[in-house]
Design a protein around this motif. Sequence first.
Motif, PDB file in Angstrom:
ATOM      1  N   ASP A 181     -78.938   2.923   0.038  1.00  0.00           N
ATOM      2  CA  ASP A 181     -78.362   2.067   1.073  1.00  0.00           C
ATOM      3  C   ASP A 181     -78.708   0.602   0.802  1.00  0.00           C
ATOM      4  N   ALA A 182     -77.930  -0.276   1.402  1.00  0.00           N
ATOM      5  CA  ALA A 182     -78.137  -1.714   1.192  1.00  0.00           C
ATOM      6  C   ALA A 182     -79.343  -2.218   1.972  1.00  0.00           C
ATOM      7  N   TYR A 183     -79.919  -3.300   1.451  1.00  0.00           N
ATOM      8  CA  TYR A 183     -80.965  -4.016   2.191  1.00  0.00           C
ATOM      9  C   TYR A 183     -80.306  -5.209   2.882  1.00  0.00           C
ATOM     10  N   VAL A 184     -80.493  -5.288   4.202  1.00  0.00           N
ATOM     11  CA  VAL A 184     -79.959  -6.409   4.985  1.00  0.00           C
ATOM     12  C   VAL A 184     -81.053  -6.856   5.954  1.00  0.00           C
ATOM     13  N   PRO A 185     -81.448  -8.109   5.941  1.00  0.00           N
ATOM     14  CA  PRO A 185     -82.464  -8.564   6.890  1.00  0.00           C
ATOM     15  C   PRO A 185     -82.053  -8.230   8.325  1.00  0.00           C
ATOM     16  N   SER A 192     -77.351   0.266   6.262  1.00  0.00           N
ATOM     17  CA  SER A 192     -78.103  -0.880   5.750  1.00  0.00           C
ATOM     18  C   SER A 192     -79.389  -1.016   6.557  1.00  0.00           C
ATOM     19  N   TRP A 193     -80.450  -1.452   5.856  1.00  0.00           N
ATOM     20  CA  TRP A 193     -81.774  -1.483   6.478  1.00  0.00           C
ATOM     21  C   TRP A 193     -82.554  -2.697   6.018  1.00  0.00           C
ATOM     22  N   ASP A 194     -83.544  -3.070   6.839  1.00  0.00           N
ATOM     23  CA  ASP A 194     -84.650  -3.843   6.301  1.00  0.00           C
ATOM     24  C   ASP A 194     -85.847  -2.901   6.270  1.00  0.00           C
ATOM     25  N   CYS A 195     -86.984  -3.333   5.732  1.00  0.00           N
ATOM     26  CA  CYS A 195     -88.082  -2.393   5.480  1.00  0.00           C
ATOM     27  C   CYS A 195     -88.595  -1.724   6.750  1.00  0.00           C
ATOM     28  N   SER A 196     -88.853  -2.506   7.802  1.00  0.00           N
ATOM     29  CA  SER A 196     -89.407  -1.925   9.028  1.00  0.00           C
ATOM     30  C   SER A 196     -88.354  -1.150   9.808  1.00  0.00           C
ATOM     31  N   VAL A 250     -93.801   9.334   0.236  1.00  0.00           N
ATOM     32  CA  VAL A 250     -93.070  10.610   0.259  1.00  0.00           C
ATOM     33  C   VAL A 250     -93.750  11.675  -0.584  1.00  0.00           C
ATOM     34  N   GLY A 251     -94.937  11.389  -1.094  1.00  0.00           N
ATOM     35  CA  GLY A 251     -95.668  12.357  -1.908  1.00  0.00           C
ATOM     36  C   GLY A 251     -95.412  12.177  -3.386  1.00  0.00           C
ATOM     37  N   GLY A 252     -96.257  12.823  -4.184  1.00  0.00           N
ATOM     38  CA  GLY A 252     -96.086  12.747  -5.642  1.00  0.00           C
ATOM     39  C   GLY A 252     -96.306  11.364  -6.205  1.00  0.00           C
ATOM     40  N   GLY A 253     -97.085  10.546  -5.478  1.00  0.00           N
ATOM     41  CA  GLY A 253     -97.348   9.182  -5.956  1.00  0.00           C
ATOM     42  C   GLY A 253     -96.151   8.255  -5.842  1.00  0.00           C
ATOM     43  N   GLU A 254     -95.199   8.578  -4.954  1.00  0.00           N
ATOM     44  CA  GLU A 254     -93.987   7.750  -4.806  1.00  0.00           C
ATOM     45  C   GLU A 254     -93.766   7.345  -3.347  1.00  0.00           C
ATOM     46  N   PHE A 255     -92.971   6.293  -3.172  1.00  0.00           N
ATOM     47  CA  PHE A 255     -92.620   5.818  -1.831  1.00  0.00           C
ATOM     48  C   PHE A 255     -91.130   5.551  -1.767  1.00  0.00           C
ATOM     49  N   VAL A 256     -90.609   5.504  -0.545  1.00  0.00           N
ATOM     50  CA  VAL A 256     -89.228   5.090  -0.294  1.00  0.00           C
ATOM     51  C   VAL A 256     -89.276   3.877   0.618  1.00  0.00           C
ATOM     52  N   GLY A 257     -88.554   2.835   0.231  1.00  0.00           N
ATOM     53  CA  GLY A 257     -88.534   1.631   1.057  1.00  0.00           C
ATOM     54  C   GLY A 257     -87.295   0.803   0.820  1.00  0.00           C
ATOM     55  N   ALA A 258     -86.909   0.062   1.843  1.00  0.00           N
ATOM     56  CA  ALA A 258     -85.823  -0.922   1.699  1.00  0.00           C
ATOM     57  C   ALA A 258     -86.460  -2.174   1.130  1.00  0.00           C
ATOM     58  N   GLN A 259     -86.313  -2.358  -0.182  1.00  0.00           N
ATOM     59  CA  GLN A 259     -87.090  -3.384  -0.873  1.00  0.00           C
ATOM     60  C   GLN A 259     -86.557  -4.804  -0.686  1.00  0.00           C
TER      61      GLN A 259
END
Length: 282
Positions: A181-185, A192-196, A250-259
Amino acid sequence: MSHTAHIPSHRKPRQRASKSALRAGVAGGVLSTIAVAGAAGPAQAEPVTQTIEMPTITSGFSTAVAASAQATQQVALDLETQADEDAAAEKAAKTAKKAHAEAVRKAEAKKKAEAAAKARAEAEAKERAERASRTSERTTLSASSGSSDSSGSSASAPSSSSNVSGSAASIVAFAKAQVGDAYVPGGTGPNSWDCSGLVQAAYRTAGIDLPRVSQSQSTFGTQVSLDNLQPGDILYWGSAGSAYHVAIYVGGGEFVGAQNSNTGTVQRSLDYDRPTGAVRVL
């Protein structure tokens, strides 16, 4: 005989008569000479009796000055007319140049708009396909977590992540489904998301209402070490209480984020961008 007859007189003798005679003689001689000369000389031309009027210099000068002034005025009018024509031609050339530039700009803008519309249509088609795939994945994960809850045992997660169950599974599944998905402030979904905004929406699937901004989310739970992370933990960058970015482990040493606007929502290794700390809400 008078006794005074022989007394000489002392008065001067009168000379009037002699002088008059002399003068008369001289005059007569002169006239005679003129008469003789006239008789002896050539015939004289008759005297000119016609009067010739000479042109008045002042009048001619005034006429010349007037003609010169008129010519000067005409030259000035011609120059003024030429200047007006030149100015009009220059203005017309500028207007034509401006119109041409505007036409070129509009043509380029139209071309860019068409290209953007085409790219947007292709991106939307791709996004629909990816979203359908993510929805299918989320449905599978939800069914797996429900089965785990009813049996009282945790489901086996993919090799890339740790075992996930219950609310954590729902949070992780939602976060993974938004990858791409897109990052949008200020974005709060659904596409579309921002991080929080992404973290808040993920936790809402588990019935947990988080604060909206990353600063507050970084202090909402219990601080945990990065060496003791569990799926569903909130990662933050910056200091707790003044974090500038958050994501979901999300486990396995990985994360998900709207960068950011360049990468959008991604799933990355912790080594890609090492967080500062983490909080556990579950």
